[in-house]
Write a protein that holds these residues in place. Structure first.
Motif, PDB file in Angstrom:
ATOM      1  N   MET A  17     -60.235  -9.531 -41.195  1.00  0.00           N
ATOM      2  CA  MET A  17     -60.048 -10.763 -40.435  1.00  0.00           C
ATOM      3  C   MET A  17     -61.236 -11.031 -39.538  1.00  0.00           C
ATOM      4  O   MET A  17     -61.663 -12.172 -39.363  1.00  0.00           O
ATOM      5  N   LEU A  18     -61.785  -9.965 -38.946  1.00  0.00           N
ATOM      6  CA  LEU A  18     -62.950 -10.127 -38.090  1.00  0.00           C
ATOM      7  C   LEU A  18     -64.149 -10.638 -38.879  1.00  0.00           C
ATOM      8  O   LEU A  18     -64.941 -11.434 -38.390  1.00  0.00           O
ATOM      9  N   ALA A  19     -64.265 -10.138 -40.101  1.00  0.00           N
ATOM     10  CA  ALA A  19     -65.398 -10.528 -40.928  1.00  0.00           C
ATOM     11  C   ALA A  19     -65.337 -12.006 -41.281  1.00  0.00           C
ATOM     12  O   ALA A  19     -66.362 -12.662 -41.447  1.00  0.00           O
ATOM     13  N   CYS A  20     -64.116 -12.524 -41.423  1.00  0.00           N
ATOM     14  CA  CYS A  20     -63.949 -13.908 -41.838  1.00  0.00           C
ATOM     15  C   CYS A  20     -63.799 -14.855 -40.657  1.00  0.00           C
ATOM     16  O   CYS A  20     -63.770 -16.065 -40.843  1.00  0.00           O
ATOM     17  N   ALA A  21     -63.641 -14.321 -39.466  1.00  0.00           N
ATOM     18  CA  ALA A  21     -63.388 -15.182 -38.311  1.00  0.00           C
ATOM     19  C   ALA A  21     -64.636 -15.952 -37.940  1.00  0.00           C
ATOM     20  O   ALA A  21     -65.761 -15.533 -38.188  1.00  0.00           O
ATOM     21  N   GLU A  22     -64.418 -17.126 -37.344  1.00  0.00           N
ATOM     22  CA  GLU A  22     -65.524 -17.929 -36.877  1.00  0.00           C
ATOM     23  C   GLU A  22     -66.139 -17.283 -35.637  1.00  0.00           C
ATOM     24  O   GLU A  22     -65.500 -16.541 -34.919  1.00  0.00           O
ATOM     25  N   SER A  23     -67.400 -17.622 -35.413  1.00  0.00           N
ATOM     26  CA  SER A  23     -68.097 -17.060 -34.254  1.00  0.00           C
ATOM     27  C   SER A  23     -67.442 -17.543 -32.969  1.00  0.00           C
ATOM     28  O   SER A  23     -67.150 -18.731 -32.803  1.00  0.00           O
ATOM     29  N   VAL A  24     -67.216 -16.628 -32.058  1.00  0.00           N
ATOM     30  CA  VAL A  24     -66.592 -16.962 -30.780  1.00  0.00           C
ATOM     31  C   VAL A  24     -67.560 -16.588 -29.665  1.00  0.00           C
ATOM     32  O   VAL A  24     -68.550 -15.884 -29.878  1.00  0.00           O
ATOM     33  N   GLN A  25     -67.264 -17.049 -28.486  1.00  0.00           N
ATOM     34  CA  GLN A  25     -68.067 -16.746 -27.322  1.00  0.00           C
ATOM     35  C   GLN A  25     -67.369 -15.694 -26.475  1.00  0.00           C
ATOM     36  O   GLN A  25     -66.175 -15.811 -26.191  1.00  0.00           O
ATOM     37  N   LEU A  26     -68.100 -14.675 -26.095  1.00  0.00           N
ATOM     38  CA  LEU A  26     -67.560 -13.581 -25.293  1.00  0.00           C
ATOM     39  C   LEU A  26     -68.355 -13.456 -24.009  1.00  0.00           C
ATOM     40  O   LEU A  26     -69.587 -13.466 -24.023  1.00  0.00           O
ATOM     41  N   SER A  27     -67.641 -13.304 -22.922  1.00  0.00           N
ATOM     42  CA  SER A  27     -68.289 -13.029 -21.646  1.00  0.00           C
ATOM     43  C   SER A  27     -68.477 -11.534 -21.487  1.00  0.00           C
ATOM     44  O   SER A  27     -67.955 -10.726 -22.271  1.00  0.00           O
ATOM     45  N   LEU A  28     -69.211 -11.154 -20.462  1.00  0.00           N
ATOM     46  CA  LEU A  28     -69.430  -9.732 -20.202  1.00  0.00           C
ATOM     47  C   LEU A  28     -68.105  -9.032 -19.908  1.00  0.00           C
ATOM     48  O   LEU A  28     -67.874  -7.898 -20.370  1.00  0.00           O
ATOM     49  N   GLU A  29     -67.225  -9.678 -19.152  1.00  0.00           N
ATOM     50  CA  GLU A  29     -65.934  -9.076 -18.819  1.00  0.00           C
ATOM     51  C   GLU A  29     -65.093  -8.831 -20.076  1.00  0.00           C
ATOM     52  O   GLU A  29     -64.424  -7.800 -20.201  1.00  0.00           O
ATOM     53  N   GLU A  30     -65.131  -9.766 -21.010  1.00  0.00           N
ATOM     54  CA  GLU A  30     -64.370  -9.593 -22.249  1.00  0.00           C
ATOM     55  C   GLU A  30     -64.950  -8.466 -23.098  1.00  0.00           C
ATOM     56  O   GLU A  30     -64.210  -7.681 -23.701  1.00  0.00           O
ATOM     57  N   CYS A  31     -66.257  -8.364 -23.136  1.00  0.00           N
ATOM     58  CA  CYS A  31     -66.888  -7.262 -23.880  1.00  0.00           C
ATOM     59  C   CYS A  31     -66.517  -5.915 -23.264  1.00  0.00           C
ATOM     60  O   CYS A  31     -66.251  -4.941 -23.986  1.00  0.00           O
ATOM     61  N   LEU A  32     -66.490  -5.854 -21.941  1.00  0.00           N
ATOM     62  CA  LEU A  32     -66.122  -4.607 -21.275  1.00  0.00           C
ATOM     63  C   LEU A  32     -64.663  -4.256 -21.547  1.00  0.00           C
ATOM     64  O   LEU A  32     -64.332  -3.085 -21.763  1.00  0.00           O
ATOM     65  N   ARG A  33     -63.796  -5.245 -21.523  1.00  0.00           N
ATOM     66  CA  ARG A  33     -62.379  -4.960 -21.776  1.00  0.00           C
ATOM     67  C   ARG A  33     -62.187  -4.407 -23.193  1.00  0.00           C
ATOM     68  O   ARG A  33     -61.459  -3.435 -23.402  1.00  0.00           O
ATOM     69  N   ILE A  34     -62.839  -5.019 -24.160  1.00  0.00           N
ATOM     70  CA  ILE A  34     -62.711  -4.546 -25.545  1.00  0.00           C
ATOM     71  C   ILE A  34     -63.270  -3.133 -25.673  1.00  0.00           C
ATOM     72  O   ILE A  34     -62.665  -2.260 -26.304  1.00  0.00           O
ATOM     73  N   ALA A  35     -64.429  -2.890 -25.065  1.00  0.00           N
ATOM     74  CA  ALA A  35     -65.057  -1.567 -25.175  1.00  0.00           C
ATOM     75  C   ALA A  35     -64.197  -0.486 -24.528  1.00  0.00           C
ATOM     76  O   ALA A  35     -64.032   0.610 -25.081  1.00  0.00           O
ATOM     77  N   LEU A  36     -63.634  -0.777 -23.361  1.00  0.00           N
ATOM     78  CA  LEU A  36     -62.840   0.234 -22.651  1.00  0.00           C
ATOM     79  C   LEU A  36     -61.499   0.513 -23.330  1.00  0.00           C
ATOM     80  O   LEU A  36     -60.827   1.478 -22.979  1.00  0.00           O
ATOM     81  N   SER A  37     -61.117  -0.308 -24.266  1.00  0.00           N
ATOM     82  CA  SER A  37     -59.853  -0.070 -24.971  1.00  0.00           C
ATOM     83  C   SER A  37     -60.060   0.412 -26.395  1.00  0.00           C
ATOM     84  O   SER A  37     -59.178   1.072 -26.957  1.00  0.00           O
ATOM     85  N   ASP A  38     -61.224   0.110 -27.001  1.00  0.00           N
ATOM     86  CA  ASP A  38     -61.421   0.436 -28.416  1.00  0.00           C
ATOM     87  C   ASP A  38     -62.539   1.437 -28.679  1.00  0.00           C
ATOM     88  O   ASP A  38     -62.646   1.945 -29.789  1.00  0.00           O
ATOM     89  N   ASN A  39     -63.361   1.721 -27.701  1.00  0.00           N
ATOM     90  CA  ASN A  39     -64.472   2.640 -27.955  1.00  0.00           C
ATOM     91  C   ASN A  39     -63.957   4.046 -28.240  1.00  0.00           C
ATOM     92  O   ASN A  39     -63.114   4.571 -27.505  1.00  0.00           O
TER      93      ASN A  39
END
Length: 461
Positions: A17-39
């Protein structure tokens, strides 16, 4: 939901799904949230805390009673022969040895040996034990608590380091994107100038040399555009790896480097040099505490231990078939076992001295580490202040270079300036913009490093 720019939540999307998803905009806070939960590094750190919690329960289990059930079966292949020599001289049987042996053979039959034992022997039952006085085990519980505390601090350290890495990668992506825009604008200006000379040459107002010169200047910028595209791709991939997201996921940074200039002055005034929360210092303090507890444990090795034991068994012996003719007889007992350490070759004493020396070494290591961190914090604060001055100077330089380029464009249009003058103003403007973005990037990276040194990076994402 915090993920207002991510449809249905990025955390629930699978790799296809990620591969097919359209490009989205991410802020620094969103990148940090994803990293702290999935890294994966964070997940491993959390699992290590859980593992040590089970290790503590294992130690506590050593203080509780242990109960085992066991069974044993023996089959006699050759029964033991017992010989007896009996003297009946005092009872009127005579004292002659030969007469005694003859009498023994006569009573036991044959050569005088007696077969003893039965064919089958069964034994089954329960065994229980309970440590009553076990100082080392008692101390091990406290050591387990300290190990869990260390694991928690190590998990916090990994999160702090991850936040720093994500920020650096995100800032690197912003720098690559903004640099790409600057280079593209420089390329567009060079192309526009080239197209102008082509039109002038067609009208006979410019020479072929001017056309070739502007064409070469335009083509010289094309490799820089390619390098900028590669830098953007590499920065995006690095950020995706830190976030623990599939590399096929397309996204764009929601901010630009210039957006951070608005708040940098407030942040500079709020700078502090309190590094008491530094993760390395905290881990070293916990390691020191662990060594001190281990020294105490080694001292307790000289203390006697006392244990309670009990068992309840059933035994059965029979001839013939092993599954018939059972005659079960119960047997039970309760006892105390006292162990008093006296001498073990000096190994315990030498081990205690070695641990004591190691604990003393930690104080010197902490003093050295604290000096190093203090120096790094001072350097980071100085770099931040210098970068702020550099940003202000670069911003002013960009403004002046932009005005100078505008004037040179007007002069070039009316023939009051040469192409070299125009090209020189374009290069000056490009360099000024790149220097401006580089200064903001350096400021942001220095601020992230200071957060890591102080140990106060926000982890609430």
């Amino acid at each position: 939901m915090y993920y207002k720019n991510i449809a249905a939540g990025l955390m629930l999307l699978s790799a296809p799904m990620l591969a097919c998803a359209e490009s989205v905009q991410l802020s620094l806070e969103e990148c940090l949230r994803i990293a702290l939960s999935d890294n994966p590094t964070v997940k491993v750190a959390d699992m290590e805390v859980e593992r040590l919690d089970y290790s503590k329960k294992e130690v506590i289990g050593q203080l509780l009673p242990t109960i085992d059930f066991g069974a044993n079966y023996n089959r006699t292949l050759e029964k033991q022969t017992m010989y007896m020599s009996m003297d009946f001289g005092d009872m009127g049987g005579g004292s002659d040895s030969e007469g005694g042996e003859a009498t023994s053979r006569a009573r036991s039959g044959g050569d005088g040996g007696i077969k003893v034992g039965l064919d089958n022997s069964w034994s089954l039952g329960f065994q229980a034990s309970l440590p009553l006085i076990a100082p080392q085990i008692w101390k091990s519980v406290a050591v387990s608590d300290t190990q869990i505390l260390r694991s928690l601090e190590a998990a916090r350290q990994s999160r702090q380091a991850l936040v720093d890495q994500v920020k650096n990668a995100f800032y690197g992506l912003l720098l690559a994107q903004d640099s790409r825009i600057v280079i593209q604008e420089s390329y567009d200006m060079a192309r526009l100038t080239h197209e102008t000379y082509v039109k002038q040459a067609a009208a006979g107002a410019a020479s072929d040399y001017d056309v070739l010169r502007t064409s070469v200047a335009m083509k010289n910028i094309e490799p820089e555009i390619i390098q900028a595209d590669i830098a953007i791709k590499q920065a995006r991939l690095q950020l995706l790896v830190l976030m623990g997201v599939d590399s096929a996921f397309e996204f764009e940074a929601a901010t630009k480097l210039a957006d951070y200039e608005k708040t940098m002055y407030d942040e500079v005034f709020a700078l502090e040099a309190d590094y008491s929360n530094n993760a390395d210092l905290k881990l070293l303090d916990i390691d020191t505490k662990l060594l001190e507890q281990q020294v105490a444990m080694k001292k307790l090795a000289f203390v006697p231990t006392l244990a309670l034991s009990a068992n309840y068994n059933w035994t059965s012996m029979s001839n013939g078939s092993p599954v018939k003719n059972f005659r079960w007889s119960p047997y039970s007992m309760v006892g105390l076992t006292l162990s008093v350490p006296i001498f073990h070759g000096g190994s315990r004493w030498n081990s205690l001295k070695a641990a004591s020396i190691q604990a003393k070494e930690m104080s010197w290591q902490r003093a050295n580490l604290e000096r190093s961190i203090s120096m790094q914090v001072d350097i980071a604060i100085d770099n931040i202040k210098l970068n702020v001055k550099q940003i202000a100077s670069s911003a002013e330089s960009v403004s002046e270079a932009d005005r100078a380029h505008t004037i040179m464009e007007k002069s070039f249009e009316i023939g009051a300036a040469s192409y070299l003058d125009l090209r020189d103003s374009e290069l000056s403007l490009t360099r000024a913009r790149l220097a401006y973005y580089q200064a903001i990037y350096n400021y942001l990276v220095a601020g992230s490093k200071l957060e890591l040194l102080l140990g106060n990076a926000k982890l609430e994402y």
